[in-house]
Design an enzyme around this catalytic site. Sequence first.
Site, PDB file in Angstrom:
ATOM      1  N   ARG A 104      19.986  18.886  18.059  1.00 27.41           N
ATOM      2  CA  ARG A 104      20.363  17.638  18.949  1.00 27.41           C
ATOM      3  C   ARG A 104      21.990  17.951  19.035  1.00 27.41           C
ATOM      4  O   ARG A 104      22.693  17.827  18.171  1.00 27.41           O
ATOM      5  CB  ARG A 104      20.086  16.093  18.509  1.00 27.41           C
ATOM      6  CG  ARG A 104      20.484  15.093  19.375  1.00 27.41           C
ATOM      7  CD  ARG A 104      19.958  13.866  18.969  1.00 27.41           C
ATOM      8  NE  ARG A 104      18.777  13.728  19.905  1.00 27.41           N
ATOM      9  CZ  ARG A 104      18.017  12.697  20.130  1.00 27.41           C
ATOM     10  NH1 ARG A 104      18.566  11.408  19.556  1.00 27.41           N
ATOM     11  NH2 ARG A 104      16.669  12.519  20.754  1.00 27.41           N
ATOM     12  N   HIS A 131      15.803  17.123  27.621  1.00 25.10           N
ATOM     13  CA  HIS A 131      15.030  16.474  26.412  1.00 25.10           C
ATOM     14  C   HIS A 131      13.738  16.571  26.652  1.00 25.10           C
ATOM     15  O   HIS A 131      12.796  15.979  26.729  1.00 25.10           O
ATOM     16  CB  HIS A 131      15.313  14.872  26.451  1.00 25.10           C
ATOM     17  CG  HIS A 131      14.985  14.244  25.300  1.00 25.10           C
ATOM     18  ND1 HIS A 131      14.817  14.850  23.990  1.00 25.10           N
ATOM     19  CD2 HIS A 131      14.994  12.966  24.853  1.00 25.10           C
ATOM     20  CE1 HIS A 131      14.402  14.157  23.215  1.00 25.10           C
ATOM     21  NE2 HIS A 131      14.648  12.708  23.548  1.00 25.10           N
ATOM     22  N   GLN A 134      10.529  14.809  24.451  1.00 26.84           N
ATOM     23  CA  GLN A 134      10.232  13.636  24.982  1.00 26.84           C
ATOM     24  C   GLN A 134       9.077  13.665  26.185  1.00 26.84           C
ATOM     25  O   GLN A 134       8.196  13.162  26.182  1.00 26.84           O
ATOM     26  CB  GLN A 134      11.494  12.852  25.465  1.00 26.84           C
ATOM     27  CG  GLN A 134      11.047  11.535  26.077  1.00 26.84           C
ATOM     28  CD  GLN A 134      10.741  10.514  24.820  1.00 26.84           C
ATOM     29  OE1 GLN A 134      11.480  10.540  23.932  1.00 26.84           O
ATOM     30  NE2 GLN A 134       9.649   9.876  24.973  1.00 26.84           N
ATOM     31  N   ASP A 219      15.556   4.864  31.955  1.00 27.76           N
ATOM     32  CA  ASP A 219      16.156   5.375  30.751  1.00 27.76           C
ATOM     33  C   ASP A 219      17.576   4.453  30.819  1.00 27.76           C
ATOM     34  O   ASP A 219      18.026   4.041  31.810  1.00 27.76           O
ATOM     35  CB  ASP A 219      16.582   6.907  30.765  1.00 27.76           C
ATOM     36  CG  ASP A 219      17.080   7.471  29.632  1.00 27.76           C
ATOM     37  OD1 ASP A 219      17.163   6.692  28.456  1.00 27.76           O
ATOM     38  OD2 ASP A 219      17.375   8.564  29.355  1.00 27.76           O
ATOM     39  N   CYS A 259      11.918   6.291  27.266  1.00 27.55           N
ATOM     40  CA  CYS A 259      12.073   7.018  25.992  1.00 27.55           C
ATOM     41  C   CYS A 259      12.591   6.385  24.779  1.00 27.55           C
ATOM     42  O   CYS A 259      12.440   6.660  23.597  1.00 27.55           O
ATOM     43  CB  CYS A 259      12.962   8.504  26.258  1.00 27.55           C
ATOM     44  SG  CYS A 259      14.510   7.964  26.480  1.00 27.55           S
ATOM     45  N   ARG A 287       5.618  11.118  19.860  1.00 28.59           N
ATOM     46  CA  ARG A 287       7.012  12.180  19.460  1.00 28.59           C
ATOM     47  C   ARG A 287       6.296  13.091  18.251  1.00 28.59           C
ATOM     48  O   ARG A 287       6.465  14.009  18.049  1.00 28.59           O
ATOM     49  CB  ARG A 287       8.153  11.444  19.202  1.00 28.59           C
ATOM     50  CG  ARG A 287       8.570  10.731  20.503  1.00 28.59           C
ATOM     51  CD  ARG A 287       9.164  11.720  21.537  1.00 28.59           C
ATOM     52  NE  ARG A 287      10.013  12.661  21.069  1.00 28.59           N
ATOM     53  CZ  ARG A 287      11.375  12.717  20.727  1.00 28.59           C
ATOM     54  NH1 ARG A 287      11.889  11.629  21.098  1.00 28.59           N
ATOM     55  NH2 ARG A 287      12.067  13.647  20.264  1.00 28.59           N
TER      56      ARG A 287
HETATM   57  N1   CP Z   1      13.655   8.965  22.563  1.00 28.34           N
HETATM   58  C1   CP Z   1      14.598   9.490  21.480  1.00 28.34           C
HETATM   59  O1   CP Z   1      14.922  10.755  21.506  1.00 28.34           O
HETATM   60  O2   CP Z   1      15.031   8.563  20.814  1.00 28.34           O
HETATM   61  P1   CP Z   1      16.164   8.663  19.771  1.00 28.34           P
HETATM   62  O3   CP Z   1      17.399   9.025  20.134  1.00 28.34           O
HETATM   63  O4   CP Z   1      15.977   7.660  18.867  1.00 28.34           O
HETATM   64  O5   CP Z   1      15.740  10.076  18.897  1.00 28.34           O
HETATM   65  N1  NVA Z   2      19.325   9.914  28.106  1.00 26.33           N
HETATM   66  C1  NVA Z   2      19.440   9.392  26.709  1.00 26.33           C
HETATM   67  C2  NVA Z   2      18.175   9.621  25.789  1.00 26.33           C
HETATM   68  C3  NVA Z   2      18.119   9.141  24.935  1.00 26.33           C
HETATM   69  C4  NVA Z   2      16.930   9.562  23.886  1.00 26.33           C
HETATM   70  C5  NVA Z   2      20.887   9.890  26.012  1.00 26.33           C
HETATM   71  O1  NVA Z   2      21.037  11.100  26.112  1.00 26.33           O
HETATM   72  O2  NVA Z   2      21.293   8.970  25.283  1.00 26.33           O
END
Ligand code: CP
Ligand code: NVA
Length: 305
Positions: A104, A131, A134, A219, A259, A287
């Site tokens: 990540r 992502h 997700q 989101d 998400c 997930r």
């Molecule tokens: N939806 C998601 O990826 O959540 P986190 O940021 O908690 O991993």
């Molecule tokens: N769009 C958000 C998703 C978090 C799971 C971000 O990137 O922070």
Amino acid sequence: MSVRHFLTLKDLSKSELKQVIARATELRKMQHAGDIYQPFVGRTLAMIFEKSSTRTRISFETGMGQFGGQALFLSPQSTQLGRGEPIEDSARVVSSMVDIVMIRTFEHEKVEKFAEYSSVPIINALTDDFHPCQLLADMQTFHEHRGSIEGKTVTWVGDGNNMCASFIHAADQFGFELRVAAPYGFEPNPHLVEKYKHCVSVMESVEDASKDSHLIVTDVWASMGQESEQNTRAKRFNPYQVTPALLDKAAPDVLFMHCLPAHRGEEISIDLLDDPRSVVWDEAENRLHAQKALMEFLLQDKIKL
Ligand code: CP
Ligand code: NVA
């Protein structure tokens, strides 16, 4: 056989994606039944997190444990990754010791470079651009509640961000129509919209985009890394809050997904997650099952039956 990676939903074929999602539902049932299934004894997942996480970390770490393997949490602060060791070198070293890696981070190019130099599968666990993990959970959740999503209409409300971009890929891969309702200046990447114009359209009106829709998704207004824009974004996104009244404009069997983490009173009304049309808790749980299915798919050559 060459190493398979999962950097976007386009890295798997349509039939492979269907296979992973069907398997995720099987793994969910096995988990709920209390079955012990440990195909990854002696295997290691490295988890590189340059951004925060609740769901992604817990689902990958727990999933690997349930499969009999182990997961290593690596942060830039506690490794040489944060002290400038080149990605090429890190990728060679990490992949020489572990069986699979999830990352990540911020720039999507970083996961691409890591994959280029890795000898084991790399999973994108969120970048600024996509992502895809997700979306596996989201597609699994839709399928479990409503059956196939092929031919259905999906509405994305809000920022044209990483999640929105993965929904664009999903529209092509799973065969649905995606309508994006975003404020001017916050639309998704125009190259993506152009490339997938056979299944994606962008409009400003949330009401038009939601009409007769089978799935409404939103989101946060400011993603990780955009915290300083929160106040200016809040003003622009104010008309884009998803409410039960907006769901009323959609198809009678509409579902709502997010998400998470969600900001009640911003992108969703205070009461939305309690609406019976919201399936966010199943979506979050999935997930775990979807990523177990993904890891099983990517490591299929190493599974001892
Ligand atoms: N939806 C998601 O990826 O959540 P986190 O940021 O908690 O991993
Ligand atoms: N769009 C958000 C998703 C978090 C799971 C971000 O990137 O922070």
